[in-house]
Design an enzyme around this catalytic site. Structure first.
Site, short mmCIF file in Angstrom:
data_model
loop_
_atom_site.label_atom_id
_atom_site.label_comp_id
_atom_site.label_asym_id
_atom_site.label_seq_id
_atom_site.Cartn_x
_atom_site.Cartn_y
_atom_site.Cartn_z
N TYR A 123 36.43 10.20 65.16
CA TYR A 123 35.68 8.96 65.42
C TYR A 123 35.11 8.94 66.84
CZ TYR A 123 37.80 7.01 61.16
OH TYR A 123 38.19 6.79 59.87
N LYS A 169 45.82 18.93 58.28
CA LYS A 169 45.13 19.80 57.32
C LYS A 169 45.08 21.19 57.95
CE LYS A 169 42.75 20.31 53.49
NZ LYS A 169 43.40 20.33 52.18
N ASP A 225 46.00 15.87 51.93
CA ASP A 225 45.71 15.64 50.50
C ASP A 225 47.00 15.45 49.71
OD1 ASP A 225 46.07 18.26 51.31
OD2 ASP A 225 44.60 19.14 49.95
N ASP A 237 43.72 6.23 59.10
CA ASP A 237 42.86 5.14 58.66
C ASP A 237 42.88 5.08 57.12
OD1 ASP A 237 41.00 3.14 58.66
OD2 ASP A 237 39.33 4.35 59.42
N ASP A 283 45.32 2.44 54.45
CA ASP A 283 44.71 1.57 53.43
C ASP A 283 45.33 1.85 52.07
OD1 ASP A 283 42.93 0.35 55.21
OD2 ASP A 283 41.28 0.43 53.75
#
Ligand code: NAD
Length: 356
Positions: free
Chosen positions: A142, A188, A220, A244, A248
């Site tokens: 970001y 990852k 994942d 993030d 959620d």
């Protein structure tokens, strides 16, 4: 009497509705708990763009830095989506977190027994879930440079330094040492160089915390495991974008995104905010769930102001409202005795809290 300075940022969409309810609850307990809260309001996001032409006025940064804590609603909305990226509400929030150096975002996810049927998952999978996502907040993709658009391509950069990884990893291990002593670091590393550095650095930090066990999980797989068996997690340590997304996802274990609070810490002033956005689809209708923001106010009392008893009153009052069957619309279909508006829910929780 002790007096604390609170910077209030309502923001856009449902922001004003939910922050007002959190203030109502805080005011119902503050004086009886031996402290006063001195609120000052500041603009951010679309609300700031409309008045000042920028999403993050300097005055907001100064006011926040001068406060003991920031209580924040949410920003964003379609009205400002066509502006250049740097002028959009979301850019204001990212700059704000960077300016306050709140590099660590704590997102507790627990399932209220009263709402066990509110989740889309089976009750035996989610009963007793109690995990904490520790998300890095001021680095990663970001913020990374270079970013931009050239011809028919667009690009962003995921970058982390060893120091950035170390300081967030320390937070995760500290948090875990006060909980069930398990850190699961999400990355990852099978594909991304930045994730391999993340993994190696977390391994190094772990050596200082022999009582805390460390595991690693690819993002994942973590997304899948959160739904398959969420009780396996105690502290999940993540970079910015992975946290993030996963938090959620984890919010749905609890039944609604409107229930989950967060604390952004690390700098001098911490920010307390719900994990959800400005929910433009329900703004102004009085149906938003204020519990995430009220619980964020509870975290503010606990972590920034050290008013533990008052924080516990808020947590207990939320549980009582739910166990007595009060529900906002997002959780209405689950054992509701009474469906209430945003402001009714705030008043009910304030009333319970004041009697504790
Ligand atoms: P959102 O979290 O605002 O909404 C997602 C869904 O959850 C919507 O259906 C909404 O009605 C519902 N919801 C959210 N909060 C709720 C609450 N308290 N009670 C009941 N239902 C609730 O996410 P989005 O729709 O992707 O984004 C809307 C805007 O918010 C965008 O402009 C986005 O950039 C912004 N946003 C801001 C923040 C922030 O301020 N921290 C975070 C995420 C998104």
């Amino acid at each position: 009497m002790k007096k604390y300075k609170i910077a209030l940022i309502k923001g856009d969409g449902i922001g004003a509705e939910i922050v007002e309810e959190a203030v109502k609850v805080l005011d119902s307990i503050s004086v009886n708990s031996g402290f006063e809260l001195d609120y000052k309001e500041y603009l951010m996001g679309g609300a700031a763009i409309d008045v000042e032409g920028v999403p993050l006025p300097d005055e907001t940064i100064k006011g926040a830095m001068d406060a003991d804590a920031v209580l924040f609603g949410a920003i964003g909305g379609e009205k400002w989506d066509s502006l250049p990226r740097e002028l959009r509400p979301e850019s204001g929030l990212l700059k704000f977190r960077k300016a306050l150096n709140v590099y660590s975002n704590l997102r507790p996810v627990s399932v209220y027994d009263e709402l066990i049927n509110a989740s889309t998952l089976k009750s035996e999978i989610i009963r007793g879930v109690d995990l904490m996502v520790v998300r890095e907040l001021t680095g990663g993709i970001y913020f990374g440079e270079p970013r931009g658009r050239e011809g028919d391509k667009a690009f962003n950069t995921m970058v982390y330094s060893i120091d950035e990884i170390k300081r967030i990893a320390k937070v995760a291990f500290e948090v875990a040492s006060k909980r069930r002593k398990k850190v699961c670091s999400v990355d990852k590393a099978n594909v991304l160089d930045v994730s391999q550095l993340w993994r190696d650095t977390v391994e190094e930090v772990a050596k200082d915390y022999p009582d805390v066990s460390l595991s690693h999980m690819y993002v994942d797989n973590a997304a899948m495991q959160l739904i398959r068996d969420p009780k396996q997690f105690d502290v999940m340590l993540t970079g910015n974008i992975f946290g993030d997304i996963l938090s959620d996802e984890a919010s749905m274990l609890s039944g609604s995104i409107g229930l989950l609070p967060s604390a952004s810490i690390g700098g001098n002033t911490a920010i307390y905010e719900p994990i959800h956005g400005s929910a433009p689809d329900i703004a102004g209708q009085g149906v938003a769930n204020p519990i995430a923001t009220i619980a964020s106010a509870g975290m503010m009392l606990r972590y920034s102001l050290n008013e533990i008893e008052a924080a516990t009153k808020i947590e207990e009052a939320i549980k009582k409202a739910l166990s007595d069957g009060y529900r906002t619309q997002d959780i209405a279909s689950f054992d509701a005795k009474e469906v209430c508006s945003t402001s009714e829910m705030g008043s009910i929780i304030a009333n319970f809290a004041s009697k504790l």
